[in-house]
Enzyme design. Structure first.
Site, PDB file in Angstrom:
ATOM      1  N   HIS A  38      -0.214 -40.481 -12.174  1.00 38.88           N
ATOM      2  CA  HIS A  38      -1.345 -40.596 -11.261  1.00 38.88           C
ATOM      3  C   HIS A  38      -2.071 -39.268 -11.085  1.00 38.88           C
ATOM      4  CE1 HIS A  38      -1.284 -44.527  -8.883  1.00 38.88           C
ATOM      5  NE2 HIS A  38      -0.497 -44.717  -9.927  1.00 38.88           N
ATOM      6  N   GLU A 107      -6.191 -47.618 -13.755  1.00 39.35           N
ATOM      7  CA  GLU A 107      -6.817 -47.897 -12.465  1.00 39.35           C
ATOM      8  C   GLU A 107      -7.956 -46.913 -12.230  1.00 39.35           C
ATOM      9  OE1 GLU A 107      -3.375 -46.777 -11.974  1.00 39.35           O
ATOM     10  OE2 GLU A 107      -2.418 -48.743 -12.170  1.00 39.35           O
TER      11      GLU A 107
END
Length: 324
Positions: A38, A107
């Site tokens: 992330h 994402e």
């Protein structure tokens, strides 16, 4: 035989802590470890986002036995697939062939930072298919030239490769993505215990392959404290992946989940000191045909007690229930 893993959650701990967690999880008896990749945490309350590949490099040297995996890296925007291939090949050598490259279509939360916008899911799947072709070609050795709709590669070559080559596990969510990625991948990743996905995947594979899933839990001696922590740090999970892939940052996730209650979270995530709710939540995955289930212990400051609980109670219970 079902294998049970531990998640190095980069969104909830710093790099040094994650390396320590990796060694403790190995000592506790977990079979494998996966690491999230992330640029942002889901929510500000989680508070971390170190570079997953740097952490993995350290983890390869701090552990000896556990299999390792990205869960997952997105090789379509923030990273070029040729760079991902080099990183994966290096980690495989450092780990002495314990690494699987887990990839997915990503994402918005993490990929928007490079300023290229956020394409619709069908385009992301096209990009991921091209990325797998590039990565696979580089894993095969020799020079790779590629000219596709989304990517170009000019005379790329990996000079340090493992034997055998790095396995590729790809995240899927339905029949369309299974049909596209099963023939190109070595293993499957999915978030729902859907037996149809497993059956469709297996129908497109000539050989048996691993199927990976992930299960969030919030162990704590005090169930009420566990529920509060799960709500604070993991209420984003309730949105589902089709929504979660589109939101651009932690403020968006905070806004989207402002009406999620503690009760809502507790209905979907096992919370508290007991083994049975976790076993019950994990059971549908192996019943659906998944071979690997990675647990997420929610709360970066609440891992040490979880490792003792996992060693002494949880892992033995899971293995008994799975028929080991």
């Amino acid at each position: 035989m079902v294998r049970f893993g531990y998640t190095l959650m980069t969104e909830q701990a710093g790099p040094r802590e994650l390396v320590r967690f990796a060694t403790e999880a190995e000592r506790a008896g977990f079979d494998f470890e996966v690491v999230s990749d992330h640029y942002f945490p889901w929510l500000d309350e989680q508070g971390h986002a170190p570079n997953a590949w740097s952490v993995l490099g350290a983890v390869t040297q701090a552990t000896e036995r556990v299999e390792l995996m990205t869960y997952v890296t997105c090789p379509i925007m923030r990273y070029h697939p040729a760079v991902v291939a080099q990183q994966a090949a290096t980690v495989q050598l450092l780990s002495a062939n314990r690494f699987t490259l887990g990839i997915g279509a990503g994402e918005n939360l993490n990929e928007h930072v490079v300023g290229r916008g956020w394409p619709p899911v069908n385009v992301r799947h096209e990009m991921l298919a091209e990325a797998i072709q590039i990565i696979g070609g580089l894993f095969d050795g020799g020079y790779v030239n590629y000219s596709g709709r989304h990517f170009r590669v000019d005379s790329a070559k990996l000079w340090d490769l493992s034997e055998p080559r790095v396995p590729i596990a790809t995240a899927v969510s339905g029949a369309q993505s299974v049909g596209l990625f099963a023939p190109m991948s070595d293993a499957m990743i999915a978030v729902e215990p859907d037996a149809r996905l497993v059956e469709e995947w297996d129908s497109l594979r000539r050989a048996e392959s691993a199927k990976f899933a992930q299960l969030p839990v919030c162990w704590d001696p005090d169930r009420e404290a566990a529920v509060r922590r799960a709500h604070e740090q993991f209420r984003w999970f309730a949105g589902g992946w089709k929504v979660n892939a589109e939101l651009p940052g932690p403020p968006a996730f905070a806004a989207a989940t402002r009406f999620i209650t503690e009760e809502d979270v507790a209905e979907n995530i096992p919370c508290g000191p007991d083994v049975d709710p976790i076993v019950a939540a994990a059971k549908p995955f192996w019943e659906a045909g998944f071979t690997h289930v990675a647990l997420v212990q929610i709360g970066g400051d609440h891992q040490d007690g979880f490792f003792s609980f996992a060693r002494d109670h949880l892992l033995p219970a899971l293995r008994r229930a799975a028929g080991h």
